[in-house]
Design an enzyme around this catalytic site. Structure first.
Site, mmCIF file in Angstrom:
data_model
loop_
_atom_site.group_PDB
_atom_site.id
_atom_site.type_symbol
_atom_site.label_atom_id
_atom_site.label_comp_id
_atom_site.label_asym_id
_atom_site.label_seq_id
_atom_site.Cartn_x
_atom_site.Cartn_y
_atom_site.Cartn_z
ATOM 1 N N SER A 194 13.933 -20.493 9.357
ATOM 2 C CA SER A 194 12.772 -21.225 9.846
ATOM 3 C C SER A 194 13.228 -22.376 10.722
ATOM 4 O O SER A 194 14.059 -23.194 10.315
ATOM 5 C CB SER A 194 11.959 -21.757 8.660
ATOM 6 O OG SER A 194 10.753 -22.340 9.091
ATOM 7 N N ALA A 195 12.657 -22.476 11.934
ATOM 8 C CA ALA A 195 13.146 -23.415 12.936
ATOM 9 C C ALA A 195 12.958 -24.870 12.534
ATOM 10 O O ALA A 195 13.775 -25.727 12.896
ATOM 11 C CB ALA A 195 12.453 -23.153 14.276
ATOM 12 N N CYS A 320 6.291 -34.446 -12.502
ATOM 13 C CA CYS A 320 5.315 -35.533 -12.414
ATOM 14 C C CYS A 320 4.697 -35.645 -11.025
ATOM 15 O O CYS A 320 3.758 -36.402 -10.829
ATOM 16 C CB CYS A 320 5.979 -36.854 -12.770
ATOM 17 S SG CYS A 320 6.768 -36.838 -14.388
#
Length: 459
Positions: A194-195, A320
């Site tokens: 992913s770029a 959390c």
């Protein structure tokens, strides 16, 4: 304001910005058309594919651009499974894969396939023999990330690839976190990336499928991108993604050496500056820019807000910070402390002064959160009984562990405290507390309203 969350999204690289502007001017036409503007767009697309393929280490005709890394993962998993459906419907993944891979695995299971998760060790690494044990005659595909997105541990891709090759099973590698730092070792069959992880624009993914790999795309046929990614390509973003990948790879070795020194400084000093902290992930076999640690007795969301107010942008895998109140699947699989979790991933160009500034504000931020939660050292007192039961039902992280810390001194050395909790996080954080504090975790048992966790005091 220092931005320390490049593992989520890296700032746009200057080369990407320049290439994007140029491609907006020159690459707006349809590259499938034969007129002048279309030919010009086609030249840009071909050049981008060549550059990206060189960085990946594959042929240009093996690589397709997709609308995102997640799209590449889903297309790659579904296509590889469909291409080998005659072999069987068994998929093997590691327990710490990115959620996009695990979601694809869930979809496969929902459609009638079977999935095996390979466990990891406490450092977050998979054992290659775990894949050897999981792969069987009906295994259609195995998946393994090149490096973990939460703790930075680099996985033994080459060794797992050998196992898969010996069994005749293709290996899909999610290289989103590591591709900007270097090529993935040979042996993979399908690769995704992913770029926006390396400083390219968002909305561009890479999907590489080796020649000879059986692959059947699972969406309607399309003439673009070898039929693997339908629709009109975002050519300006693709050009910028390829240009930035080439640029970051050219500077990767020098920048990795520089950032590794800064991360080593964080790993060492956090353990000294902050009481009751666990630095997680492999200390050696890891990405150069990423470090993760967890702080006892800390609400992760509050800590992130405090650091943000101090001017530092970091992220967390702490339960959390999640609306589900369940710990990160990565931290859960590793069996490490999840409360008060902080992931620091340094962008290229981070200075030593910025890291030193972070280390200066961190101890006070952690102490402030603990103070708000009422965490204090318990007053020495005479033991009350050989064993106590501590009811923390209804309390959420990190309160069960805080109450345990307050209670352990009420039993003698050798005595036990049994904690009743209905918070899933306790399954991780109570054993982790025992390891940090030097007590013995004796195990868990069912309770009508949750789970009982028993601890023996050793100090």
């Amino acid at each position: 304001m220092p931005y320390f969350d490049t593992a989520s999204a890296a700032p746009l690289h200057p080369v990407a910005r320049q290439a994007l502007q140029a491609a907006l001017d020159e690459g707006w036409a349809d590259p499938a058309r034969l007129y002048r503007e279309g030919r010009r767009a086609r030249l840009l697309l071909d050049a981008a594919r060549e550059a990206a393929a060189e960085a990946v280490g594959c042929r240009a005709d093996e690589l397709s651009f997709t609308p995102s890394g997640t799209h590449a993962v889903h297309t790659g998993v579904a296509g590889a499974l469909a291409g080998r459906r005659r072999v069987g419907g068994h998929l093997v993944v590691s327990a710490v894969e990115h959620s996009s891979v695990l979601h694809a695995a869930d979809a496969h299971a929902a459609a009638g396939g079977t999935v095996t998760e390979v466990a990891v060790n406490r450092l977050g690494a998979v054992p290659p023999d775990g894949y050897a044990a999981a792969i069987g005659p009906g295994t259609a595909l195995a998946c393994l990330q090149s490096a973990n997105h939460e703790v930075g541990t680099v996985q033994p891709v080459a060794e797992v690839a050998e196992v898969c090759a010996a069994a005749g099973v293709p290996l899909l590698v999610d290289a989103a976190q590591s591709l900007g730092w270097g090529r993935v070792p040979d042996g993979w069959s399908v690769l995704t990336a992913s770029a926006h992880k390396w400083g390219g624009p968002p909305g561009v993914g890479l999907l590489a499928v080796r020649k000879g790999v059986r692959f059947a795309t699972q969406h309607p046929a399309d003439e673009r991108e070898s039929g693997r990614s339908p629709g009109f390509a975002n050519l300006p973003a693709i050009v910028a993604a390829a240009a930035s990948l080439r640029a970051v790879r050219a500077e990767a070795d020098a920048e990795a050496a520089r950032l590794r020194v800064l991360v080593d400084r964080i790993r060492r000093r956090v353990a000294r500056l902050v009481p009751d902290v666990e630095v997680v992930g492999d200390p050696d076999r890891r990405l150069p820019h990423l470090v993760t640690f967890s702080c006892l007795y800390v609400d992760g969301e509050t800590l992130l807000h405090e650091l943000d107010r101090a001017g530092y942008s970091v992220s967390s895998g702490s339960s959390c910070t999640s609306s589900t109140l369940t710990p990160s699947h990565v931290l859960r699989a590793m069996g490490v402390l999840s409360e008060g979790n902080v992931r620091v991933s340094l962008p290229r160009g981070t200075s030593a002064d910025e890291v030193n500034g972070f280390l200066e504000v961190l101890p006070a931020a952690v102490a402030g959160v603990r103070e708000k939660l009422g965490v204090t050292e318990p007053e020495p007192a005479a033991p009350e009984a050989e064993s106590l039961v501590l009811d923390t039902l209804g309390l959420r992280c990190p309160q069960p562990v805080i109450e345990l810390a307050r209670t352990i001194g009420r039993v003698p050395v050798g005595g036990t405290v049994t904690v009743l909790s209905d918070d899933e996080v306790a399954r991780l954080d109570i054993p982790a507390w025992c390891a940090i504090r030097g007590h013995a975790y004796l195990g868990e048992s069912p309770h009508p309203q949750g789970t009982s966790y028993t601890i023996r005091r050793l100090t």
